[in-house]
Write a protein that holds these residues in place. Structure first.
Motif, PDB file in Angstrom:
ATOM      1  N   GLY A 231      50.917  45.764  44.206  1.00 19.93           N
ATOM      2  CA  GLY A 231      50.670  47.044  43.551  1.00 19.93           C
ATOM      3  C   GLY A 231      50.388  46.908  42.073  1.00 19.93           C
ATOM      4  N   ASN A 232      50.440  45.675  41.554  1.00 15.45           N
ATOM      5  CA  ASN A 232      50.220  45.449  40.129  1.00 15.45           C
ATOM      6  C   ASN A 232      48.763  45.185  39.770  1.00 15.45           C
ATOM      7  OD1 ASN A 232      53.001  45.654  39.558  1.00 15.45           O
ATOM      8  ND2 ASN A 232      53.312  43.501  40.122  1.00 15.45           N
ATOM      9  N   TYR A 233      47.955  44.882  40.802  1.00 23.15           N
ATOM     10  CA  TYR A 233      46.575  44.472  40.531  1.00 23.15           C
ATOM     11  C   TYR A 233      45.607  45.184  41.473  1.00 23.15           C
ATOM     12  CZ  TYR A 233      49.350  40.603  38.654  1.00 23.15           C
ATOM     13  OH  TYR A 233      50.286  39.866  37.994  1.00 23.15           O
ATOM     14  N   THR A 234      44.455  45.539  40.946  1.00 28.15           N
ATOM     15  CA  THR A 234      43.394  46.100  41.782  1.00 28.15           C
ATOM     16  C   THR A 234      42.566  44.959  42.368  1.00 28.15           C
ATOM     17  OG1 THR A 234      41.758  46.195  39.991  1.00 28.15           O
ATOM     18  CG2 THR A 234      43.249  48.088  40.242  1.00 28.15           C
ATOM     19  N   TYR A 235      41.672  45.332  43.280  1.00 27.61           N
ATOM     20  CA  TYR A 235      40.757  44.353  43.861  1.00 27.61           C
ATOM     21  C   TYR A 235      39.920  43.692  42.770  1.00 27.61           C
ATOM     22  CZ  TYR A 235      36.734  42.608  46.559  1.00 27.61           C
ATOM     23  OH  TYR A 235      35.742  41.834  47.084  1.00 27.61           O
ATOM     24  N   GLU A 236      39.434  44.488  41.819  1.00 30.12           N
ATOM     25  CA  GLU A 236      38.626  43.944  40.722  1.00 30.12           C
ATOM     26  C   GLU A 236      39.459  43.026  39.838  1.00 30.12           C
ATOM     27  OE1 GLU A 236      35.391  44.097  40.309  1.00 30.12           O
ATOM     28  OE2 GLU A 236      35.239  45.270  42.167  1.00 30.12           O
ATOM     29  N   ASP A 237      40.725  43.381  39.608  1.00 32.72           N
ATOM     30  CA  ASP A 237      41.629  42.518  38.829  1.00 32.72           C
ATOM     31  C   ASP A 237      41.737  41.146  39.480  1.00 32.72           C
ATOM     32  OD1 ASP A 237      42.222  44.523  36.999  1.00 32.72           O
ATOM     33  OD2 ASP A 237      44.028  45.163  38.066  1.00 32.72           O
ATOM     34  N   MET A 238      41.939  41.129  40.787  1.00 32.24           N
ATOM     35  CA  MET A 238      42.143  39.866  41.496  1.00 32.24           C
ATOM     36  C   MET A 238      40.871  39.024  41.491  1.00 32.24           C
ATOM     37  SD  MET A 238      45.290  39.745  42.225  1.00 32.24           S
ATOM     38  CE  MET A 238      45.205  38.214  43.156  1.00 32.24           C
ATOM     39  N   LYS A 239      39.719  39.670  41.634  1.00 23.90           N
ATOM     40  CA  LYS A 239      38.461  38.913  41.593  1.00 23.90           C
ATOM     41  C   LYS A 239      38.292  38.220  40.241  1.00 23.90           C
ATOM     42  CE  LYS A 239      35.191  41.803  42.812  1.00 23.90           C
ATOM     43  NZ  LYS A 239      33.803  42.211  43.174  1.00 23.90           N
ATOM     44  N   LYS A 240      38.654  38.926  39.167  1.00 24.16           N
ATOM     45  CA  LYS A 240      38.520  38.343  37.831  1.00 24.16           C
ATOM     46  C   LYS A 240      39.523  37.219  37.610  1.00 24.16           C
ATOM     47  CE  LYS A 240      36.656  42.505  35.642  1.00 24.16           C
ATOM     48  NZ  LYS A 240      36.936  43.641  34.735  1.00 24.16           N
TER      49      LYS A 240
END
Length: 361
Positions: A231-240
């Motif tokens: 819940g701390n990261y979005t999909y875009e966060d993880m891709k980056k």
């Protein structure tokens, strides 16, 4: 006028590199920079075609290079369907797939389209060479361990093939006579076992293998899944985090290996640990590639920007030289590699391939 030049076109996200070759000799080269406000006028990369085409034609005119002096035009290969390596004629079907973005949208997709746009004006041939979609995997290499996911061939094909050809020439052998392990060491890292000229396996440089200056490489899967569902990261966060914010930069806040080496020289033990860990992982990947080749390795080739690092090369050589002699070709000459791919066709060393006849699937 004699047709003696090859025009090379290499589109990037914010620039278009162009060069003129007379045989192996680079006559002129230029990097056309594209301002953000200019590119912002276009909804997609493909919409930039006329804009970039006119800039190339203006450069040729400024350099007094007549179109009638060109004998071929070659562009950087884009994200196409999986195909074997080689030099490809730009065909209508290839243009269609580049425009559709069958493998995704990327500035390199303009390479073949721009090459064809100029070549057609003179009724000469246009080509691409060893695009990133080159796939020479053996079927066993595609199996991931989960039936919903397949291992894919995403590779620094242009440079890996180019240095493989270079080594074969230096040894006065055909590439088909050699078994090589080529480690392309840049912002992303590809380590490929090259058996008899074919890249039969590789780590996906964006998701697997060693970590690099800005990519994580392989990660402990369980912990990665926990992060995704924390819940701390979005999909875009993880891709980056995986590509762009992973690797050296995640530990040391820099993607510059030269800066890391300066820190090590000044006594920074943490920087040394992280840099050594990257070297360690590259060495492990080379060891895995040697197993794919069953230990029959003529040379290990280190190439790409990180191969300029004496520190890295010395330690990596210590780790893997028992497998085979280590050869270092630092840097990456994309323009020269594109030209050489065309010259192999012009000189009759290779036959040009037809894209639609070679598509694997």
């Amino acid at each position: 006028m004699e047709r003696k030049y090859v025009l090379v076109i290499n589109p990037g996200s914010t620039s278009t590199k162009v060069a003129i070759y007379d045989g192996d000799v680079e006559i002129k080269t230029h990097k056309i920079q594209h301002k953000e406000d200019e590119l912002a006028k276009y909804d997609s990369i493909l919409d930039q075609y006329e804009y970039r085409l006119n800039l190339i034609l203006n450069w040729l005119d400024k350099e007094n290079i007549k179109l009638c002096s060109l004998k071929a035009v070659v562009g950087r290969g884009g994200l196409l369907r999986p195909i074997p390596g080689g030099t490809y004629l730009v065909t209508d079907k290839m243009i269609e797939d580049l425009r559709l973005g069958v493998g995704g949208e990327h500035a390199a997709n303009l390479g073949g389209i721009l090459a064809r746009g100029i070549a057609d004006r003179e009724n000469i041939s246009s080509y691409i060479v060893d695009p990133v979609s080159v796939d020479e995997f053996e079927e066993v290499a595609r199996i991931s361990g989960l039936n919903l996911i397949e291992r894919k061939s995403l590779i620094h094909a242009l440079n890996i093939k180019a240095v493989s050809h270079r080594r074969a020439e230096e040894l006065n052998k055909n590439l088909e006579e050699l078994n090589l392990i080529v480690a392309h060491l840049g912002g992303g890292i590809s380590v490929a076992p090259v058996r008899r000229g074919r890249m039969i396996d590789v780590n996906n440089a964006s998701e697997m293998g060693p970590f690099s200056p800005e990519r994580t490489g392989s990660l402990p899967v369980g912990d990665l899944v926990k992060m995704c569902y924390s819940g701390n990261y979005t999909y875009e966060d993880m891709k980056k985090k995986i590509k762009g914010k992973g690797g050296l930069v995640s530990y040391l806040d820099t993607i510059d290996a030269r800066e890391v080496e300066k820190r090590i020289e000044s006594g920074d033990e943490y920087a040394k640990l992280i840099f050594d860990a990257m070297i360690y992982q590259i060495g492990k990947e080379i060891g895995a590639a040697s197993a794919v080749l069953k230990g029959e390795v003529d040379n290990i080739i280190l190439t790409g920007g990180l191969a300029c690092s004496k520190y890295l090369v010395e330690r990596l050589t210590e780790m893997v030289s028992f497998i085979g002699p280590v050869i270092v070709y630092p840097g990456e000459d994309e323009m020269g590699a594109l030209n050489k791919g065309v010259l192999r066709v012009i000189n009759g060393e290779e036959k040009p391939k037809i894209y639609e006849n070679e598509v694997i699937r």
